[in-house]
Design a protein around this motif. Structure first.
Motif, PDB file in Angstrom:
ATOM      1  N   LEU A 147      28.113   3.199   5.458  1.00 15.43           N
ATOM      2  CA  LEU A 147      27.251   1.902   7.009  1.00 15.43           C
ATOM      3  C   LEU A 147      26.824   1.292   6.040  1.00 15.43           C
ATOM      4  CD1 LEU A 147      26.599   0.771   9.813  1.00 15.43           C
ATOM      5  CD2 LEU A 147      24.493   2.709   9.281  1.00 15.43           C
ATOM      6  N   SER A 148      26.426  -0.365   5.730  1.00 19.17           N
ATOM      7  CA  SER A 148      26.452  -0.711   4.870  1.00 19.17           C
ATOM      8  C   SER A 148      25.437  -1.907   5.685  1.00 19.17           C
ATOM      9  CB  SER A 148      27.046  -1.771   4.460  1.00 19.17           C
ATOM     10  OG  SER A 148      27.777  -0.745   2.931  1.00 19.17           O
ATOM     11  N   SER A 149      24.177  -2.250   5.746  1.00 20.59           N
ATOM     12  CA  SER A 149      23.239  -3.468   6.093  1.00 20.59           C
ATOM     13  C   SER A 149      22.681  -4.275   5.866  1.00 20.59           C
ATOM     14  CB  SER A 149      22.426  -2.417   6.960  1.00 20.59           C
ATOM     15  OG  SER A 149      21.388  -3.120   7.583  1.00 20.59           O
ATOM     16  N   LEU A 150      22.218  -5.446   5.348  1.00 24.81           N
ATOM     17  CA  LEU A 150      21.557  -6.602   4.728  1.00 24.81           C
ATOM     18  C   LEU A 150      20.880  -6.283   5.548  1.00 24.81           C
ATOM     19  CD1 LEU A 150      22.532  -8.360   2.373  1.00 24.81           C
ATOM     20  CD2 LEU A 150      22.189 -10.509   4.473  1.00 24.81           C
ATOM     21  N   ALA A 151      19.667  -6.170   4.342  1.00 29.28           N
ATOM     22  CA  ALA A 151      18.049  -6.640   5.257  1.00 29.28           C
ATOM     23  C   ALA A 151      17.177  -7.848   4.320  1.00 29.28           C
ATOM     24  CB  ALA A 151      17.074  -5.117   4.865  1.00 29.28           C
ATOM     25  N   VAL A 152      16.237  -8.744   4.956  1.00 34.75           N
ATOM     26  CA  VAL A 152      15.103  -9.321   4.285  1.00 34.75           C
ATOM     27  C   VAL A 152      13.814  -8.842   4.783  1.00 34.75           C
ATOM     28  CG1 VAL A 152      14.826 -11.872   4.495  1.00 34.75           C
ATOM     29  CG2 VAL A 152      17.578 -10.913   4.487  1.00 34.75           C
ATOM     30  N   TRP A 153      12.803  -8.528   3.649  1.00 36.38           N
ATOM     31  CA  TRP A 153      12.033  -8.045   4.348  1.00 36.38           C
ATOM     32  C   TRP A 153      10.767  -9.149   3.709  1.00 36.38           C
ATOM     33  CZ3 TRP A 153      15.348  -5.586   1.304  1.00 36.38           C
ATOM     34  CH2 TRP A 153      14.500  -4.688   0.529  1.00 36.38           C
ATOM     35  N   SER A 154       9.803  -9.341   3.700  1.00 37.28           N
ATOM     36  CA  SER A 154       8.395  -9.301   2.663  1.00 37.28           C
ATOM     37  C   SER A 154       8.290  -8.619   1.291  1.00 37.28           C
ATOM     38  CB  SER A 154       7.177  -9.969   4.032  1.00 37.28           C
ATOM     39  OG  SER A 154       6.305 -10.450   2.831  1.00 37.28           O
ATOM     40  N   SER A 155       8.087  -9.581   0.598  1.00 34.61           N
ATOM     41  CA  SER A 155       8.013  -8.553  -1.171  1.00 34.61           C
ATOM     42  C   SER A 155       6.430  -8.051  -1.135  1.00 34.61           C
ATOM     43  CB  SER A 155       7.923  -9.388  -2.276  1.00 34.61           C
ATOM     44  OG  SER A 155       7.012 -10.882  -2.187  1.00 34.61           O
ATOM     45  N   ILE A 156       6.081  -8.847   0.294  1.00 36.61           N
ATOM     46  CA  ILE A 156       4.459  -7.673  -0.545  1.00 36.61           C
ATOM     47  C   ILE A 156       4.510  -6.454   0.855  1.00 36.61           C
ATOM     48  CG2 ILE A 156       2.900  -9.763  -1.051  1.00 36.61           C
ATOM     49  CD1 ILE A 156       2.096  -9.659   1.941  1.00 36.61           C
ATOM     50  N   ALA A 157       5.454  -6.506   1.630  1.00 32.14           N
ATOM     51  CA  ALA A 157       5.800  -5.982   2.317  1.00 32.14           C
ATOM     52  C   ALA A 157       4.784  -4.163   2.029  1.00 32.14           C
ATOM     53  CB  ALA A 157       6.894  -5.255   3.111  1.00 32.14           C
ATOM     54  N   GLY A 158       5.706  -3.730   1.337  1.00 30.40           N
ATOM     55  CA  GLY A 158       5.329  -2.094   0.806  1.00 30.40           C
ATOM     56  C   GLY A 158       5.945  -0.940   1.485  1.00 30.40           C
ATOM     57  N   HIS A 159       6.110  -0.109   1.193  1.00 28.45           N
ATOM     58  CA  HIS A 159       6.799   1.402   2.012  1.00 28.45           C
ATOM     59  C   HIS A 159       5.801   1.862   1.494  1.00 28.45           C
ATOM     60  CE1 HIS A 159      10.289  -1.047  -0.240  1.00 28.45           C
ATOM     61  NE2 HIS A 159      11.436  -1.011   1.643  1.00 28.45           N
ATOM     62  N   ASP A 160       5.471   2.711   3.843  1.00 31.93           N
ATOM     63  CA  ASP A 160       4.234   3.593   3.892  1.00 31.93           C
ATOM     64  C   ASP A 160       5.653   5.118   4.221  1.00 31.93           C
ATOM     65  OD1 ASP A 160       2.794   5.549   4.165  1.00 31.93           O
ATOM     66  OD2 ASP A 160       1.672   4.139   4.946  1.00 31.93           O
ATOM     67  N   TYR A 161       5.571   6.046   3.346  1.00 27.51           N
ATOM     68  CA  TYR A 161       6.937   6.590   3.646  1.00 27.51           C
ATOM     69  C   TYR A 161       5.560   8.082   4.068  1.00 27.51           C
ATOM     70  CZ  TYR A 161      10.410   4.642   1.515  1.00 27.51           C
ATOM     71  OH  TYR A 161      11.099   3.133   0.470  1.00 27.51           O
ATOM     72  N   ALA A 162       4.596   8.128   3.703  1.00 27.64           N
ATOM     73  CA  ALA A 162       3.778   9.008   3.856  1.00 27.64           C
ATOM     74  C   ALA A 162       3.294   9.385   5.723  1.00 27.64           C
ATOM     75  CB  ALA A 162       2.686   9.606   3.332  1.00 27.64           C
ATOM     76  N   ALA A 163       3.245   7.864   5.947  1.00 29.82           N
ATOM     77  CA  ALA A 163       2.483   7.692   7.638  1.00 29.82           C
ATOM     78  C   ALA A 163       3.746   9.224   8.393  1.00 29.82           C
ATOM     79  CB  ALA A 163       2.586   6.970   8.281  1.00 29.82           C
ATOM     80  N   LEU A 164       4.962   9.257   8.313  1.00 31.09           N
ATOM     81  CA  LEU A 164       5.991   9.303   8.946  1.00 31.09           C
ATOM     82  C   LEU A 164       5.949  10.842   8.592  1.00 31.09           C
ATOM     83  CD1 LEU A 164       8.383   6.576   9.100  1.00 31.09           C
ATOM     84  CD2 LEU A 164       7.476   8.160  10.771  1.00 31.09           C
ATOM     85  N   ALA A 165       5.239  11.824   7.877  1.00 28.55           N
ATOM     86  CA  ALA A 165       5.448  13.196   7.458  1.00 28.55           C
ATOM     87  C   ALA A 165       5.337  14.181   8.579  1.00 28.55           C
ATOM     88  CB  ALA A 165       4.151  13.350   6.773  1.00 28.55           C
ATOM     89  N   GLU A 166       5.110  13.289   9.875  1.00 30.07           N
ATOM     90  CA  GLU A 166       5.793  14.154  11.561  1.00 30.07           C
ATOM     91  C   GLU A 166       6.698  13.774  11.114  1.00 30.07           C
ATOM     92  OE1 GLU A 166       3.401  16.248  13.032  1.00 30.07           O
ATOM     93  OE2 GLU A 166       2.182  16.339  10.665  1.00 30.07           O
ATOM     94  N   GLY A 167       7.376  13.248  10.562  1.00 24.65           N
ATOM     95  CA  GLY A 167       8.767  12.435  10.685  1.00 24.65           C
ATOM     96  C   GLY A 167       8.697  11.314  12.736  1.00 24.65           C
ATOM     97  N   PHE A 168       9.929  11.336  12.608  1.00 23.66           N
ATOM     98  CA  PHE A 168      10.535  10.849  14.084  1.00 23.66           C
ATOM     99  C   PHE A 168      10.524  11.557  14.950  1.00 23.66           C
ATOM    100  CE2 PHE A 168      11.462   7.487  10.278  1.00 23.66           C
ATOM    101  CZ  PHE A 168      11.605   6.504  10.919  1.00 23.66           C
ATOM    102  N   VAL A 169      10.608  10.887  16.198  1.00 22.07           N
ATOM    103  CA  VAL A 169      10.383  11.446  17.463  1.00 22.07           C
ATOM    104  C   VAL A 169      11.990  11.437  17.915  1.00 22.07           C
ATOM    105  CG1 VAL A 169       8.512  11.153  18.237  1.00 22.07           C
ATOM    106  CG2 VAL A 169      10.371   9.857  19.049  1.00 22.07           C
ATOM    107  N   LEU A 170      13.210  11.106  17.500  1.00 17.64           N
ATOM    108  CA  LEU A 170      14.130  11.515  17.625  1.00 17.64           C
ATOM    109  C   LEU A 170      15.629  12.234  16.914  1.00 17.64           C
ATOM    110  CD1 LEU A 170      15.011   7.740  19.585  1.00 17.64           C
ATOM    111  CD2 LEU A 170      13.726   9.946  20.446  1.00 17.64           C
ATOM    112  N   ARG A 171      16.169  13.004  17.030  1.00 20.59           N
ATOM    113  CA  ARG A 171      16.741  12.933  16.364  1.00 20.59           C
ATOM    114  C   ARG A 171      18.307  12.856  16.348  1.00 20.59           C
ATOM    115  NH1 ARG A 171      15.657  15.686  11.104  1.00 20.59           N
ATOM    116  NH2 ARG A 171      13.625  16.136  11.118  1.00 20.59           N
ATOM    117  N   VAL A 172      19.944  12.504  15.687  1.00 15.13           N
ATOM    118  CA  VAL A 172      20.914  12.433  16.013  1.00 15.13           C
ATOM    119  C   VAL A 172      22.083  12.807  15.211  1.00 15.13           C
ATOM    120  CG1 VAL A 172      22.620  10.485  16.822  1.00 15.13           C
ATOM    121  CG2 VAL A 172      20.350   9.833  16.779  1.00 15.13           C
TER     122      VAL A 172
END
Ligand code: PAN
Ligand code: ZN
Length: 184
Positions: A147-172
């Motif tokens: 699966l390939s997906s092109l993304a465009v995002w703000s260079s100042i957005a940054g990534h916060d992975y820690a906030a999802l330590a509890e994970g997402f509420v849906l799994r597939v």
């Protein structure tokens, strides 16, 4: 070639391959994703060096108002019955949205608000996804090809992975020939 005309980088729509510009590739392997998949025993049994996804980002200026362009190649595969997926994140600057375009393969874009409300959008070649501000996002490959997906995002957005330590509420998960969505 006319020297007044700049040749920009190119994306091959059929494959998502980026060329003609400085590229930075980050590969995320199974070993980099502890605690992400529901079945930790199945995760331990996998090849830790297996690439789950590669992200190519065009080198470009960083700063207020500047945008990044990148392509995620999320490979087909499963951990147990759960489809391969990206780690997923909120932006460190929560107010920054993002645009994803599906290029090839089939999958899902999982979106989740800070309040924990989640929804899925079908990703296919040509799909356009406007990820709102304050919304975590994760790609899931439910198909049998990358699966390939092109993304465009703000260079100042940054990534916060820690906030999802509890994970997402849906799994597939794969279920027979189809998919099953489970709510944690
Ligand atoms: C994407 C993601 C990319 C990999 O470029 O960073 O798909 O996903 P993770 O960052 O969750 O590992 C993006 O959303 N950038 O903001
Ligand atoms: Zn993002």
């Amino acid at each position: 070639m006319n020297p007044d005309i700049f040749l920009p980088p190119q994306v091959a729509w059929a494959t998502g391959a980026l060329a003609g510009g400085p590229l930075i590739r980050k590969t995320t392997r199974l070993a980099d994703l502890p605690g992400i998949f529901a079945n930790s025993e199945a995760w331990k049994c996998g090849d830790p060096q297996q690439s789950v996804y590669d992200v190519d980002v065009l080198g470009s200026p960083v700063g207020e108002g500047a945008l990044f362009v990148g392509v995620t190649h999320l490979h087909a595969g499963r951990v147990g019955d759960e489809f391969f997926m990206t780690r997923g994140h909120f932006h460190a600057r929560r107010e920054q949205g993002e645009i994803y375009f599906g290029l090839r393969g089939v999958g899902l874009l999982l979106l989740q608000t800070e309040a924990g409300d989640a929804r899925l959008e079908q990703v296919t070649a040509g799909s356009v996804h406007n990820i709102p501000p304050f919304t975590a996002h994760r790609l899931i490959n439910t198909g049998s090809e990358t699966l390939s997906s092109l993304a465009v995002w703000s260079s100042i957005a940054g990534h916060d992975y820690a906030a999802l330590a509890e994970g997402f509420v849906l799994r597939v998960f794969a279920a027979g020939q189809g998919i099953e969505v489970r709510h944690d």
